[in-house]
Design a protein around this motif. Sequence first.
Motif, PDB file in Angstrom:
ATOM      1  N   LYS A 161       0.845  -1.202   0.000  1.00 18.89           N
ATOM      2  CA  LYS A 161       0.000   0.000   0.000  1.00 18.89           C
ATOM      3  C   LYS A 161       0.879   1.250   0.000  1.00 18.89           C
ATOM      4  N   GLU A 221       0.889   4.411  -2.600  1.00 25.67           N
ATOM      5  CA  GLU A 221       0.622   5.779  -2.147  1.00 25.67           C
ATOM      6  C   GLU A 221       1.835   6.690  -2.329  1.00 25.67           C
ATOM      7  N   ASN A 222       3.039   6.181  -2.096  1.00 23.79           N
ATOM      8  CA  ASN A 222       4.246   6.998  -2.287  1.00 23.79           C
ATOM      9  C   ASN A 222       4.533   7.248  -3.758  1.00 23.79           C
ATOM     10  N   VAL A 236      -3.618   6.072  -5.416  1.00 27.01           N
ATOM     11  CA  VAL A 236      -4.610   6.083  -4.349  1.00 27.01           C
ATOM     12  C   VAL A 236      -5.162   4.672  -4.195  1.00 27.01           C
ATOM     13  N   VAL A 237      -5.061   4.117  -2.987  1.00 34.55           N
ATOM     14  CA  VAL A 237      -5.603   2.787  -2.717  1.00 34.55           C
ATOM     15  C   VAL A 237      -7.105   2.925  -2.491  1.00 34.55           C
ATOM     16  N   PHE A 246      -6.641  -0.017  -6.884  1.00 38.04           N
ATOM     17  CA  PHE A 246      -6.030   1.294  -6.747  1.00 38.04           C
ATOM     18  C   PHE A 246      -6.095   2.083  -8.047  1.00 38.04           C
TER      19      PHE A 246
END
Length: 95
Positions: free
Chosen positions: A27, A31-32, A36-37, A65
Amino acid sequence: MRKYETIFILHPSTDEESVKASIEKFKGVIENGGGVVDNVDFWGKRKLAYEIDKVGEGFYTLVEFSANPELPKELDRIFRITDGVIRHIIVKKEK
């Protein structure tokens, strides 16, 4: 941003804490990387359709995602170098 989903299978000898840590790791990669999950669905330990390296079951996790087109390539690289990942697949969802 495009919609994707990935399913990965972790080795059955992995303990519960390591499974949760791996899910959080993946996750975090999404995100990094600017994604967007949308949803994480942990299916638990299930039997494989066929044995992989003499392993007959594993921990399944589905992650949906949204991301730019470059992120799945990086996520695939991370899956390949992570110990404990038996199989993985990343697919682009249709509209």
